[in-house]
Scaffold this motif. Structure first.
Motif, mmCIF file in Angstrom:
data_model
loop_
_atom_site.group_PDB
_atom_site.id
_atom_site.type_symbol
_atom_site.label_atom_id
_atom_site.label_comp_id
_atom_site.label_asym_id
_atom_site.label_seq_id
_atom_site.Cartn_x
_atom_site.Cartn_y
_atom_site.Cartn_z
ATOM 1 N N GLY A 1 18.142 16.026 45.722
ATOM 2 C CA GLY A 1 19.330 16.810 46.021
ATOM 3 C C GLY A 1 20.575 15.985 46.271
ATOM 4 N N ASP A 2 20.468 14.651 46.181
ATOM 5 C CA ASP A 2 21.630 13.787 46.361
ATOM 6 C C ASP A 2 22.507 13.817 45.111
ATOM 7 O OD1 ASP A 2 20.724 12.904 48.880
ATOM 8 O OD2 ASP A 2 19.476 11.377 47.933
ATOM 9 N N VAL A 3 23.813 13.599 45.282
ATOM 10 C CA VAL A 3 24.747 13.537 44.164
ATOM 11 C C VAL A 3 24.737 12.107 43.630
ATOM 12 C CG1 VAL A 3 27.130 13.897 43.423
ATOM 13 C CG2 VAL A 3 26.170 15.303 45.253
ATOM 14 N N VAL A 4 24.477 11.955 42.317
ATOM 15 C CA VAL A 4 24.404 10.626 41.706
ATOM 16 C C VAL A 4 25.223 10.590 40.425
ATOM 17 C CG1 VAL A 4 22.109 10.103 42.635
ATOM 18 C CG2 VAL A 4 22.290 11.166 40.402
ATOM 19 N N LYS B 1 24.155 6.395 43.859
ATOM 20 C CA LYS B 1 24.209 7.559 44.747
ATOM 21 C C LYS B 1 25.620 7.641 45.310
ATOM 22 C CE LYS B 1 22.283 9.231 49.082
ATOM 23 N NZ LYS B 1 21.328 8.972 50.155
ATOM 24 N N VAL B 2 26.287 8.773 45.080
ATOM 25 C CA VAL B 2 27.662 8.928 45.557
ATOM 26 C C VAL B 2 27.791 9.962 46.672
ATOM 27 C CG1 VAL B 2 28.724 8.130 43.415
ATOM 28 C CG2 VAL B 2 28.252 10.556 43.705
ATOM 29 N N GLY B 3 26.768 10.787 46.888
ATOM 30 C CA GLY B 3 26.849 11.805 47.927
ATOM 31 C C GLY B 3 25.489 12.227 48.429
ATOM 32 N N LYS B 4 25.468 12.703 49.656
ATOM 33 C CA LYS B 4 24.226 13.143 50.282
ATOM 34 C C LYS B 4 23.909 14.578 49.886
ATOM 35 C CE LYS B 4 25.038 10.112 54.174
ATOM 36 N NZ LYS B 4 25.321 10.005 55.588
ATOM 37 N N LYS B 5 22.655 14.967 50.100
ATOM 38 C CA LYS B 5 22.217 16.298 49.684
ATOM 39 C C LYS B 5 22.870 17.424 50.483
ATOM 40 C CE LYS B 5 17.993 15.831 52.360
ATOM 41 N NZ LYS B 5 16.558 15.727 52.233
ATOM 42 N N ASN B 6 23.404 17.127 51.664
ATOM 43 C CA ASN B 6 24.029 18.178 52.460
ATOM 44 C C ASN B 6 25.482 18.443 52.082
ATOM 45 O OD1 ASN B 6 25.080 15.817 53.446
ATOM 46 N ND2 ASN B 6 24.425 16.133 55.550
ATOM 47 N N VAL B 7 25.970 17.784 51.024
ATOM 48 C CA VAL B 7 27.335 17.997 50.529
ATOM 49 C C VAL B 7 27.268 18.977 49.360
ATOM 50 C CG1 VAL B 7 29.306 16.872 49.441
ATOM 51 C CG2 VAL B 7 28.065 15.702 51.249
ATOM 52 N N THR B 8 28.149 19.960 49.348
ATOM 53 C CA THR B 8 28.210 20.931 48.256
ATOM 54 C C THR B 8 29.187 20.433 47.203
ATOM 55 O OG1 THR B 8 27.775 22.725 49.808
ATOM 56 C CG2 THR B 8 28.670 23.340 47.667
ATOM 57 N N VAL B 9 28.717 20.352 45.939
ATOM 58 C CA VAL B 9 29.560 19.892 44.845
ATOM 59 C C VAL B 9 29.572 20.965 43.761
ATOM 60 C CG1 VAL B 9 29.944 18.112 43.108
ATOM 61 C CG2 VAL B 9 28.993 17.485 45.329
ATOM 62 N N LYS B 10 30.773 21.409 43.408
ATOM 63 C CA LYS B 10 30.939 22.381 42.329
ATOM 64 C C LYS B 10 31.774 21.742 41.236
ATOM 65 C CE LYS B 10 30.538 26.413 45.257
ATOM 66 N NZ LYS B 10 31.178 27.616 45.773
ATOM 67 N N PHE B 11 31.459 22.076 39.983
ATOM 68 C CA PHE B 11 32.200 21.551 38.845
ATOM 69 C C PHE B 11 32.917 22.685 38.139
ATOM 70 C CE2 PHE B 11 32.492 20.666 34.282
ATOM 71 C CZ PHE B 11 33.332 19.570 34.333
ATOM 72 N N SER B 12 34.174 22.435 37.776
ATOM 73 C CA SER B 12 34.952 23.409 37.024
ATOM 74 C C SER B 12 35.466 22.748 35.749
ATOM 75 C CB SER B 12 36.139 23.899 37.860
ATOM 76 O OG SER B 12 36.993 24.689 37.060
ATOM 77 N N ASP B 13 35.232 23.408 34.614
ATOM 78 C CA ASP B 13 35.740 22.886 33.343
ATOM 79 C C ASP B 13 37.081 23.514 32.980
ATOM 80 O OD1 ASP B 13 34.973 25.432 32.671
ATOM 81 O OD2 ASP B 13 33.564 24.835 31.101
ATOM 82 N N GLY B 14 37.660 24.240 33.908
ATOM 83 C CA GLY B 14 38.946 24.900 33.681
ATOM 84 C C GLY B 14 38.795 26.384 33.443
ATOM 85 N N SER B 15 37.628 26.809 32.955
ATOM 86 C CA SER B 15 37.417 28.232 32.701
ATOM 87 C C SER B 15 36.402 28.840 33.661
ATOM 88 C CB SER B 15 36.963 28.462 31.259
ATOM 89 O OG SER B 15 35.744 27.793 31.024
ATOM 90 N N SER B 16 35.420 28.052 34.089
ATOM 91 C CA SER B 16 34.415 28.565 35.020
ATOM 92 C C SER B 16 33.998 27.463 35.981
ATOM 93 C CB SER B 16 33.198 29.094 34.263
ATOM 94 O OG SER B 16 32.542 28.031 33.600
ATOM 95 N N GLU B 17 33.475 27.894 37.127
ATOM 96 C CA GLU B 17 33.034 26.946 38.147
ATOM 97 C C GLU B 17 31.573 27.212 38.473
ATOM 98 O OE1 GLU B 17 35.251 25.255 41.906
ATOM 99 O OE2 GLU B 17 34.352 27.196 42.404
ATOM 100 N N SER B 18 30.784 26.137 38.579
ATOM 101 C CA SER B 18 29.381 26.292 38.942
ATOM 102 C C SER B 18 28.953 25.115 39.805
ATOM 103 C CB SER B 18 28.500 26.375 37.689
ATOM 104 O OG SER B 18 28.621 25.190 36.931
ATOM 105 N N GLU B 19 27.908 25.347 40.585
ATOM 106 C CA GLU B 19 27.406 24.281 41.444
ATOM 107 C C GLU B 19 26.712 23.218 40.597
ATOM 108 O OE1 GLU B 19 25.144 23.787 45.681
ATOM 109 O OE2 GLU B 19 25.997 25.698 45.076
ATOM 110 N N LEU B 20 26.869 21.979 40.997
ATOM 111 C CA LEU B 20 26.272 20.850 40.285
ATOM 112 C C LEU B 20 24.752 20.971 40.323
ATOM 113 C CD1 LEU B 20 27.299 18.276 38.858
ATOM 114 C CD2 LEU B 20 26.911 17.070 40.995
ATOM 115 N N SER B 21 24.097 20.710 39.184
ATOM 116 C CA SER B 21 22.650 20.848 39.089
ATOM 117 C C SER B 21 22.019 19.529 38.656
ATOM 118 C CB SER B 21 22.300 21.946 38.083
ATOM 119 O OG SER B 21 22.723 21.554 36.787
#
Length: 178
Positions: free
Chosen positions: A80-83, A104-124
């Motif tokens: 669940g870590d951000v890498v 590893k750039v972030g811990k699992k307790n951090v919420t990261v969402k990605f937006s491509d300009g048209s839609s936003e979704s949580e990082l998977s």
């Protein structure tokens, strides 16, 4: 019962209003300090993740402007870590060398969402792939498709703290903002 004992019983009826106000004020200051320090500590994880992500993307962009082909993937790992996974392809006399650097750039307790300009979704775990142009450093491909005119961004949050990492497609410029 003598007079002294009687006076002590009559005069000892509890706390005065002033004493009560002082106790409540001390408790309010103590609670405010704890709340502030907890918010500051929880927000530090989001700030750190945003800075590390921006640095990793900028480093991949710089490498791509050399003689290497670089593809960077931002994703969550199995814990669940951000890498970031940076795949570097180098043409050599003996063939093609492929190196992969995972950070590893972030811990699992951090919420990261990605937006491509048209839609936003949580990082998977599948993540988001970037490829930068070797000549200009501009964003060339986003998830194996031509990068559009809209700026992709990551929204990183923890507690009440939120940071946004923006990527300008035309220049490849990466910045962090609140």
């Amino acid at each position: 019962m003598n007079d002294t004992e009687l006076k002590n019983q009559i005069g000892n009826k509890g706390m005065s209003l002033v004493e009560l106000i002082v106790v409540v004020a001390i408790l309010a200051i103590f609670t405010g300090g704890i709340t502030y320090s907890m918010n500051w500590a929880s927000g530090k994880a989001a700030e750190e993740c945003a800075q590390k992500l921006a640095y990793s993307l900028q480093q991949a962009r710089t490498m791509a402007m050399g003689k290497n082909n670089v593809i960077v993937t931002v994703k969550k790992n199995s814990e669940g870590d951000v890498v970031t996974e940076v795949m570097i392809t180098t043409n050599t006399d003996s063939g093609i060398d492929i190196d992969t650097i995972t950070s590893k750039v972030g811990k699992k307790n951090v919420t990261v969402k990605f937006s491509d300009g048209s839609s936003e979704s949580e990082l998977s775990e599948s993540g988001v792939k970037f490829e930068f142009d070797r000549a200009s450093g501009a964003l060339k491909l986003l998830n194996d498709a031509e990068a559009g005119a809209t700026s992709p961004s990551f929204t990183i949050s923890k507690g009440s703290t939120m940071r946004i990492v923006d990527i300008v497609p035309i220049t490849g410029r990466i910045s962090v903002r609140k």
